[in-house]
Design a protein around this motif. Structure first.
Motif, PDB file in Angstrom:
ATOM      1  N   PRO A 191       0.308   7.185  -3.866  1.00 12.05           N
ATOM      2  CA  PRO A 191      -0.409   6.428  -2.837  1.00 12.05           C
ATOM      3  C   PRO A 191      -1.925   6.355  -3.032  1.00 12.05           C
ATOM      4  O   PRO A 191      -2.508   5.290  -2.853  1.00 12.05           O
ATOM      5  N   LYS A 192      -2.554   7.475  -3.386  1.00 14.64           N
ATOM      6  CA  LYS A 192      -4.015   7.456  -3.533  1.00 14.64           C
ATOM      7  C   LYS A 192      -4.437   6.532  -4.674  1.00 14.64           C
ATOM      8  O   LYS A 192      -5.393   5.765  -4.552  1.00 14.64           O
TER       9      LYS A 192
ATOM     10  N   ASP B 291       4.713   4.262   4.435  1.00  8.26           N
ATOM     11  CA  ASP B 291       5.208   5.625   4.198  1.00  8.26           C
ATOM     12  C   ASP B 291       6.613   5.592   3.608  1.00  8.26           C
ATOM     13  O   ASP B 291       7.494   6.331   4.025  1.00  8.26           O
TER      14      ASP B 291
ATOM     15  N   LEU C 247      -4.010   3.021  -3.609  1.00  9.29           N
ATOM     16  CA  LEU C 247      -5.048   2.648  -2.654  1.00  9.29           C
ATOM     17  C   LEU C 247      -6.392   2.444  -3.349  1.00  9.29           C
ATOM     18  O   LEU C 247      -7.105   1.483  -3.073  1.00  9.29           O
TER      19      LEU C 247
ATOM     20  N   VAL D 167      -2.134   4.441   5.182  1.00  7.61           N
ATOM     21  CA  VAL D 167      -1.372   4.797   3.990  1.00  7.61           C
ATOM     22  C   VAL D 167      -1.114   6.300   4.031  1.00  7.61           C
ATOM     23  O   VAL D 167      -2.056   7.096   4.008  1.00  7.61           O
ATOM     24  N   GLU D 168       0.154   6.670   4.121  1.00  7.42           N
ATOM     25  CA  GLU D 168       0.535   8.084   4.198  1.00  7.42           C
ATOM     26  C   GLU D 168       0.532   8.734   2.804  1.00  7.42           C
ATOM     27  O   GLU D 168       0.715   8.070   1.788  1.00  7.42           O
ATOM     28  N   ASP D 169       0.363  10.046   2.814  1.00  7.72           N
ATOM     29  CA  ASP D 169       0.552  10.911   1.635  1.00  7.72           C
ATOM     30  C   ASP D 169      -0.378  10.597   0.471  1.00  7.72           C
ATOM     31  O   ASP D 169       0.009  10.701  -0.688  1.00  7.72           O
ATOM     32  N   THR D 170      -1.628  10.258   0.786  1.00  9.84           N
ATOM     33  CA  THR D 170      -2.609  10.067  -0.282  1.00  9.84           C
ATOM     34  C   THR D 170      -3.049  11.401  -0.876  1.00  9.84           C
ATOM     35  O   THR D 170      -3.827  11.417  -1.828  1.00  9.84           O
TER      36      THR D 170
ATOM     37  N   HIS E 151       6.762   6.668  -2.750  1.00 13.00           N
ATOM     38  CA  HIS E 151       5.391   7.095  -3.015  1.00 13.00           C
ATOM     39  C   HIS E 151       4.942   6.902  -4.463  1.00 13.00           C
ATOM     40  O   HIS E 151       4.007   7.560  -4.913  1.00 13.00           O
TER      41      HIS E 151
ATOM     42  N   VAL F 198       3.639   1.471  -3.563  1.00 10.03           N
ATOM     43  CA  VAL F 198       2.590   1.457  -2.543  1.00 10.03           C
ATOM     44  C   VAL F 198       1.647   0.274  -2.759  1.00 10.03           C
ATOM     45  O   VAL F 198       1.243  -0.392  -1.801  1.00 10.03           O
TER      46      VAL F 198
ATOM     47  N   LYS G 284       3.002   4.707  -7.276  1.00  5.37           N
ATOM     48  CA  LYS G 284       1.850   3.801  -7.214  1.00  5.37           C
ATOM     49  C   LYS G 284       2.312   2.352  -7.159  1.00  5.37           C
ATOM     50  O   LYS G 284       1.791   1.546  -6.374  1.00  5.37           O
TER      51      LYS G 284
END
Length: 203
Positions: free
Chosen positions: A195-196, A150, A199, A177-180, A153, A158, A155
């Motif tokens: 983040p998404k 966290d 991930l 993983v926070e804030d996706t 943020h 992360v 890419k």
């Protein structure tokens, strides 16, 4: 909001009752309403008087996970004002974890922890010094080990954290993983890859 690596699938009976579009609409609306309300920002949500920039439902999930896994070490990137580190330690205490350590990492120092079970690392989470400190502390205490990402943020950041810290997570524990939900997923459109996207690539 968090992504958790080890959530159990709902039963077929529960799935059969779901209207996928309706669930997606409710979820999207909740995310947008929660973010737009700014209830999570500027000290409006606190723990022990300190601002905590996390959704209370996420914090509830944390305590469930900690009670289940009973980690000896939790690595948290992104200390901010320190409230989440205190929350994690309280959950560990209440779950009966005897030997324990919360390792919290941030580029800024906004708080000085007095609790010996919280180790604060000032610097980039992706810097070798931070990683080696985590390795040393894990070697002292052993597992289970849980990781929460966290910090920055983007890419790039992360993804770098995922590649560095996922290896510390012990079997049966969790990588969070926070804030996706930022970058239009469904909030903060125009943020840019975050983040998404990191991930998705990492998975």
């Amino acid at each position: 909001m968090v992504w958790v690596s080890n959530i159990e699938e709902p039963s077929k009976e529960v799935k059969a009752q779901w209207d996928k579009e309706e669930i997606e609409e409710v979820t999207t609306n909740f995310h947008k309403q929660y973010y737009d309300s700014d209830v999570w920002g500027r000290g409006k949500t606190t723990f022990l008087g300190l601002p905590i920039l996390k959704c209370p439902t996420d914090l509830w999930m944390y305590q469930q996970i900690i009670h289940k896994v009973k980690p000896k070490v939790i690595i948290e990137t992104g200390t901010h004002y320190g409230a989440s580190a205190y929350w994690l330690l309280c959950c560990m205490n209440m779950s009966g974890v005897r030997e324990k350590m919360v390792i919290t990492i941030d580029i800024e120092q906004r708080i000085t922890f007095k609790e010996p079970q919280i180790t604060q690392i000032i610097g980039m989470s992706t810097h070798p010094d931070a990683v080696y400190t985590c390795i040393s502390l894990i070697e002292q205490l052993g597992g289970p080990v849980m990781v929460i990402l966290d910090s920055g943020h983007s890419k790039e950041n992360v993804l770098a954290e995922l590649n560095l810290y996922a290896k510390f997570v012990t079997l049966g524990s969790y990588l969070i993983v926070e804030d996706t939900n930022i970058n239009g997923n469904p909030v903060c459109e125009g943020w840019g890859d975050g983040p998404k996207e990191a991930l998705d690539e990492w998975l």
